[in-house]
Design an enzyme around this catalytic site. Structure first.
Site, mmCIF file in Angstrom:
data_model
loop_
_atom_site.group_PDB
_atom_site.id
_atom_site.type_symbol
_atom_site.label_atom_id
_atom_site.label_comp_id
_atom_site.label_asym_id
_atom_site.label_seq_id
_atom_site.Cartn_x
_atom_site.Cartn_y
_atom_site.Cartn_z
ATOM 1 N N GLU A 164 42.976 50.082 23.690
ATOM 2 C CA GLU A 164 42.430 51.383 23.857
ATOM 3 C C GLU A 164 41.156 51.092 24.778
ATOM 4 O O GLU A 164 40.761 51.958 25.502
ATOM 5 C CB GLU A 164 41.801 51.855 22.439
ATOM 6 C CG GLU A 164 42.792 52.103 21.489
ATOM 7 C CD GLU A 164 42.483 52.419 20.115
ATOM 8 O OE1 GLU A 164 42.094 51.216 19.455
ATOM 9 O OE2 GLU A 164 42.746 53.549 19.403
ATOM 10 N N GLY A 188 42.276 48.017 19.528
ATOM 11 C CA GLY A 188 41.013 48.723 20.171
ATOM 12 C C GLY A 188 41.060 47.841 21.556
ATOM 13 O O GLY A 188 40.331 48.507 22.515
HETATM 14 N N1 CO8 Z 1 39.278 40.907 14.547
HETATM 15 C C1 CO8 Z 1 38.749 39.813 14.046
HETATM 16 N N2 CO8 Z 1 39.228 38.559 14.307
HETATM 17 C C2 CO8 Z 1 40.132 38.245 15.179
HETATM 18 C C3 CO8 Z 1 40.925 39.469 15.603
HETATM 19 C C4 CO8 Z 1 40.531 40.639 15.587
HETATM 20 N N3 CO8 Z 1 41.046 41.820 15.485
HETATM 21 N N4 CO8 Z 1 41.922 38.931 16.364
HETATM 22 C C5 CO8 Z 1 41.956 37.856 16.475
HETATM 23 N N5 CO8 Z 1 41.033 37.384 15.660
HETATM 24 C C6 CO8 Z 1 40.488 35.844 15.283
HETATM 25 C C7 CO8 Z 1 41.420 35.069 14.460
HETATM 26 O O1 CO8 Z 1 41.038 35.626 13.256
HETATM 27 C C8 CO8 Z 1 40.877 33.807 14.521
HETATM 28 O O2 CO8 Z 1 39.841 33.435 13.836
HETATM 29 P P1 CO8 Z 1 39.726 32.001 13.147
HETATM 30 O O3 CO8 Z 1 39.869 30.965 14.099
HETATM 31 O O4 CO8 Z 1 38.351 32.071 12.382
HETATM 32 O O5 CO8 Z 1 40.758 32.101 12.174
HETATM 33 C C9 CO8 Z 1 40.775 33.858 16.107
HETATM 34 O O6 CO8 Z 1 40.508 35.108 16.618
HETATM 35 C C10 CO8 Z 1 42.099 33.179 16.718
HETATM 36 O O7 CO8 Z 1 43.184 33.940 16.529
HETATM 37 P P2 CO8 Z 1 44.621 33.466 16.109
HETATM 38 O O8 CO8 Z 1 44.192 32.268 15.231
HETATM 39 O O9 CO8 Z 1 45.082 34.502 15.074
HETATM 40 O O10 CO8 Z 1 45.287 33.358 17.459
HETATM 41 P P3 CO8 Z 1 46.882 33.468 17.628
HETATM 42 O O11 CO8 Z 1 47.114 33.021 18.995
HETATM 43 O O12 CO8 Z 1 47.680 32.754 16.623
HETATM 44 O O13 CO8 Z 1 47.249 35.039 17.416
HETATM 45 C C11 CO8 Z 1 46.887 37.355 17.805
HETATM 46 C C12 CO8 Z 1 46.572 35.737 18.550
HETATM 47 C C13 CO8 Z 1 48.479 37.633 17.844
HETATM 48 C C14 CO8 Z 1 46.156 38.275 18.579
HETATM 49 C C15 CO8 Z 1 46.425 37.662 16.332
HETATM 50 O O14 CO8 Z 1 44.873 36.915 16.290
HETATM 51 C C16 CO8 Z 1 46.378 38.935 15.805
HETATM 52 O O15 CO8 Z 1 47.325 39.277 15.635
HETATM 53 N N6 CO8 Z 1 44.979 39.825 15.862
HETATM 54 C C17 CO8 Z 1 45.087 40.836 15.479
HETATM 55 C C18 CO8 Z 1 45.510 41.870 16.296
HETATM 56 C C19 CO8 Z 1 45.291 43.307 15.617
HETATM 57 O O16 CO8 Z 1 46.033 43.764 14.696
HETATM 58 N N7 CO8 Z 1 44.456 44.223 16.412
HETATM 59 C C20 CO8 Z 1 44.222 45.504 15.724
HETATM 60 C C21 CO8 Z 1 42.929 45.493 15.194
HETATM 61 S S1 CO8 Z 1 42.584 47.009 14.496
HETATM 62 C C22 CO8 Z 1 41.820 47.984 15.726
HETATM 63 O O17 CO8 Z 1 41.736 47.357 16.907
HETATM 64 C C23 CO8 Z 1 41.423 49.476 15.848
HETATM 65 C C24 CO8 Z 1 41.165 49.853 14.356
HETATM 66 C C25 CO8 Z 1 40.996 51.413 14.309
HETATM 67 C C26 CO8 Z 1 40.616 51.551 12.768
HETATM 68 C C27 CO8 Z 1 39.952 52.891 12.810
HETATM 69 C C28 CO8 Z 1 38.802 52.957 11.712
HETATM 70 C C29 CO8 Z 1 37.884 54.107 11.652
#
Ligand code: CO8
Length: 258
Positions: A112, A109
């Site tokens: 996007e 997102g």
């Molecule tokens: N949602 C919620 N929390 C998140 C997200 C997210 N997308 N990304 C990061 N966070 C949170 C982590 O959970 C973490 O929280 P906590 O400290 O409480 O565990 C905090 O942010 C820091 O993140 P990381 O510890 O993971 O940080 P890193 O530096 O190790 O990694 C990354 C950074 C690579 C960005 C990793 O956080 C990651 O892979 N995030 C998810 C990326 C992802 O997959 N995004 C796509 C999400 S889906 C979407 O956007 C569209 C959905 C469409 C669906 C349609 C349905 C109708």
């Protein structure tokens, strides 16, 4: 001016600056943040004192996607009933030019949302991706459509099917990003660009935005016809008279947005 919790809203001259501000979640788009971004953009879009909008995040992340923790428990019936993500149609209806300034992660997102803006200025740290497939979903805020139009089928398929990220150089080569700047200079540079736009005639900038966007929605012949009609209508504005007079008189134009 409205109060927000998950974004910051600042006015810098004629530029409205919206900063995503959920640092602990890497600016993941939860329902509150989405509501606030759309509300802020609608507020700025309705303000005649604003000539351009700048949307940005933090050094580490523009936005790491829709909020996965919020989405995880939802059922099909719920996301269908609330028409999840349909509020972004209101963002893309804004007529004021919107520039994205992206540093760090712009994933899912987040990528996007950057593509919903009119163009993207990226820091050399920016990373773009549509990793939804790794979560068992697909892009839901227009990624499969806008990324394909921005970078073509080969790269869009590669990114949507493998979930890999693109670094900023690849993103610029592919046409996703208009300019790359050093991370430390991102906000200043993006603000300069937004200020340049905001100093143009607002109605003419809106017409230019509408004409470019029309190319995504129509045939070439119809688009060229639409452009010509809008071009003709610029002659009904005081700003066309002023812009051309200023050129002939070898001075800077003073647009009045009329
Ligand atoms: N949602 C919620 N929390 C998140 C997200 C997210 N997308 N990304 C990061 N966070 C949170 C982590 O959970 C973490 O929280 P906590 O400290 O409480 O565990 C905090 O942010 C820091 O993140 P990381 O510890 O993971 O940080 P890193 O530096 O190790 O990694 C990354 C950074 C690579 C960005 C990793 O956080 C990651 O892979 N995030 C998810 C990326 C992802 O997959 N995004 C796509 C999400 S889906 C979407 O956007 C569209 C959905 C469409 C669906 C349609 C349905 C109708």
């Amino acid at each position: 001016m409205s109060e927000f919790d998950t974004i910051l809203l600042d006015r810098r001259g004629r530029v409205g600056v919206v900063t995503l501000n959920r640092p602990k979640a890497l600016n993941a788009l939860d329902s509150q943040l989405m509501r606030e971004v759309v509300a802020a953009v609608e507020e700025l879009d309705a303000d005649p004192g604003i000539g351009a909008i700048l949307l940005t995040g933090s050094d580490r992340a523009f936005a790491a996607g829709a909020d996965i923790k919020e989405m995880q428990p939802k059922t099909f019936a719920e996301v269908h009933a609330e028409d999840l993500f349909s509020q972004w149609d209101r963002f893309s209806s804004a007529r004021t030019p919107i520039v994205a300034a992206v540093a760090g992660y712009a994933l899912g997102g987040g990528c996007e949302l950057a593509m919903l803006c009119d163009f993207i200025i990226a820091a050399d740290t920016a990373k773009f991706g549509q990793p939804e497939i790794t979560l068992g979903v697909i892009p839901g805020i227009g990624g499969s459509q806008r990324l394909t139009r921005a970078v073509g089928k080969a790269k869009a398929m590669d990114m949507c099917l493998t979930g890999r990220t693109m670094d900023v150089n690849e993103a610029e080569r592919a046409g996703l990003v208009s300019r790359i700047v050093p991370a430390a200079a991102l906000l200043d540079e993006a603000l300069k660009v937004a200020t340049t736009i905001a100093e143009m005639s607002l109605p003419i900038a809106m017409m230019a935005k509408e004409a470019v966007n029309r190319s995504f929605e129509t045939t070439l012949a119809e688009g060229v016809k639409f452009e010509r009609r809008v071009f003709h209508s610029t002659f009904a504005t005081a700003d066309q008279k002023e812009g051309m007079a200023a050129f002939v008189e070898k001075r800077s134009p003073h647009f009045t947005n009329s």
